[in-house]
Design an enzyme around this catalytic site. Structure first.
Site, PDB file in Angstrom:
ATOM      1  N   LYS A  55       0.944  -1.209  -0.131  1.00 38.12           N
ATOM      2  CA  LYS A  55      -0.130  -0.046   0.003  1.00 38.12           C
ATOM      3  C   LYS A  55       1.035   1.138   0.024  1.00 38.12           C
ATOM      4  O   LYS A  55       1.255   1.741   1.121  1.00 38.12           O
ATOM      5  CB  LYS A  55      -0.960   0.026   1.159  1.00 38.12           C
ATOM      6  CG  LYS A  55      -2.108   0.782   1.226  1.00 38.12           C
ATOM      7  CD  LYS A  55      -3.049   0.501   2.208  1.00 38.12           C
ATOM      8  CE  LYS A  55      -4.005   1.852   2.506  1.00 38.12           C
ATOM      9  NZ  LYS A  55      -4.871   1.813   1.343  1.00 38.12           N
TER      10      LYS A  55
HETATM   11  N1  PMP Z   1      -7.591  -1.648  -2.882  1.00 35.14           N
HETATM   12  C1  PMP Z   1      -7.295  -0.451  -2.785  1.00 35.14           C
HETATM   13  C2  PMP Z   1      -6.554   0.297  -4.096  1.00 35.14           C
HETATM   14  C3  PMP Z   1      -7.335   0.512  -1.540  1.00 35.14           C
HETATM   15  O1  PMP Z   1      -6.773   1.551  -1.387  1.00 35.14           O
HETATM   16  C4  PMP Z   1      -8.150  -0.339  -0.431  1.00 35.14           C
HETATM   17  C5  PMP Z   1      -8.056   0.575   0.798  1.00 35.14           C
HETATM   18  N2  PMP Z   1      -7.126   0.230   1.598  1.00 35.14           N
HETATM   19  C6  PMP Z   1      -8.794  -1.446  -0.501  1.00 35.14           C
HETATM   20  C7  PMP Z   1      -8.488  -2.224  -1.544  1.00 35.14           C
HETATM   21  C8  PMP Z   1      -9.432  -2.218   0.326  1.00 35.14           C
HETATM   22  O2  PMP Z   1      -8.676  -2.691   1.495  1.00 35.14           O
HETATM   23  P1  PMP Z   1      -8.889  -2.666   3.118  1.00 35.14           P
HETATM   24  O3  PMP Z   1     -10.269  -3.346   3.108  1.00 35.14           O
HETATM   25  O4  PMP Z   1      -7.937  -3.327   3.512  1.00 35.14           O
HETATM   26  O5  PMP Z   1      -9.233  -1.239   3.561  1.00 35.14           O
END
Ligand code: PMP
Length: 330
Positions: free
Chosen positions: A169
């Site tokens: 991320k």
């Molecule tokens: N994909 C992307 C590109 C994101 O930015 C997010 C948000 N963090 C998610 C998926 C969903 O991830 P999470 O459920 O861990 O927030």
């Protein structure tokens, strides 16, 4: 300073920086910091809910592990263990007096003003770790959770895993997400869905995606240029416990139009139904039955009204009274 109001937003008055709490107003960086020019940051988005048993952070350990994984991929050495980062988060929220909030840990390359380095090479720059928190409402709007949103398929391709690993991320990944989001908004949609470099469905600009077809849940596999979403994992586990079959497989664009139900998952978006794609109505054009059931169970888990699936412990309570607070079935 416990909390601070900026415009209509409540924010924590302190920011955790490299092991200590500093004032919000002091959490500043130099414009020549490496991260400003070369996007060298990794971060997390985490929610703390005001549950029936007190404020609790949802899947804090898993988020901090993903943060450390992202930092490892980008060779960002920092000094804090997963547990220390979890403890820092609960300490920050305790001092903020916010009973629910969005938490943003970020690790980035800054600037050593005594020994500045301005090139692409990241190694000479210090690595800093910060955690901030603020009160944030529903990301895609309050009524989106009930009525669903209108989305489009983006003309932008999702980053490929051998150029910008979606598994990390990283701040820089969100330049791709911004292209997807801006195109969608300017076209009159709430969000965009990106396809991968092979033309298969990837994810939203900040959400994972699920289809419901013939009673089964279908979602792109972890290998397919998606962020390993923690909400995605939570939904899969809740579905499996409910006896709903989950299939992780490649999905063609056209399958989006033919799905019985479609929804996004994410920390910010939670479980948001999608009612149309490219102005083609999905299913009945309203939140579907399985989406509603998954939302219901998900919200019960995050509000500590039922235990997490398969005996897992997904809530970290902010005010630990010493009593075991794991939600029990009522
Ligand atoms: N994909 C992307 C590109 C994101 O930015 C997010 C948000 N963090 C998610 C998926 C969903 O991830 P999470 O459920 O861990 O927030």
């Amino acid at each position: 300073m416990a909390g601070k109001d900026v415009a209509t937003m409540k924010i924590a008055g302190k920011v955790w920086k490299n092991g200590e709490l500093i004032d919000w107003d002091d959490a500043r960086i130099h414009v020549m910091s490496h991260v400003v020019h070369y996007g060298s940051s990794v971060f997390e988005g985490i929610r703390c809910y005001n549950t029936t048993k007190g404020s609790a952070v949802f899947r804090l350990t898993e988020h901090m592990q993903r943060l450390l994984n992202s930092a490892k991929i980008y060779r960002m050495d920092q000094n804090f263990s997963r547990q220390e980062l979890c403890d820092a988060t609960t300490e920050l929220i305790r001092t903020s007096e916010l009973d629910e909030c969005y938490i943003r840990p970020v690790i980035f390359r800054s600037l050593d003003e005594a020994k500045p380095a301005f090139g692409v090479n990241p190694f000479p720059n210090p690595v800093d770790t910060y955690i901030a928190a603020w009160q944030w409402g529903k990301y895609l709007g309050e009524e989106a959770l009930e009525n669903g949103i209108d989305v489009c398929v983006s003309s932008w391709t999702r980053i490929t895993s051998n150029s910008m690993p979606a598994m990390a991320k990283a701040g820089a990944n969100y330049m791709n997400s911004q292209l997807i989001k801006m195109e969608a908004l300017l076209g009159g949609f709430s969000e965009g869905i990106a396809l991968d470099d092979r033309g298969y469905v990837s994810e939203g600009s900040g959400e994972n995606l699920f289809l419901v077809n013939g009673g089964k849940l279908i979602t792109p596999p972890l290998g397919a240029s998606i962020l390993p979403g923690i909400t995605r994992d939570s939904v899969i586990q809740i579905a499996r416990e409910l006896g709903i079959e989950v299939v992780e497989t490649t999905i063609q664009r056209a399958a989006l139009y033919l799905a019985d139900e479609l929804f996004f998952t994410g920390t910010a978006a939670e479980i948001t139904p999608i009612r149309s794609v490219d102005r083609i109505t999905v299913g009945s054009g309203k939140r579907g039955e399985i989406t509603a059931k998954l939302q219901e169970e998900f919200f019960k888990v995050i509000m500590a009204e039922r235990p997490a699936p398969f005996g897992a412990d997904w809530l970290t309570f902010i005010h630990d009274t010493g009593e075991k607070k794991t939600a029990s079935a009522s």
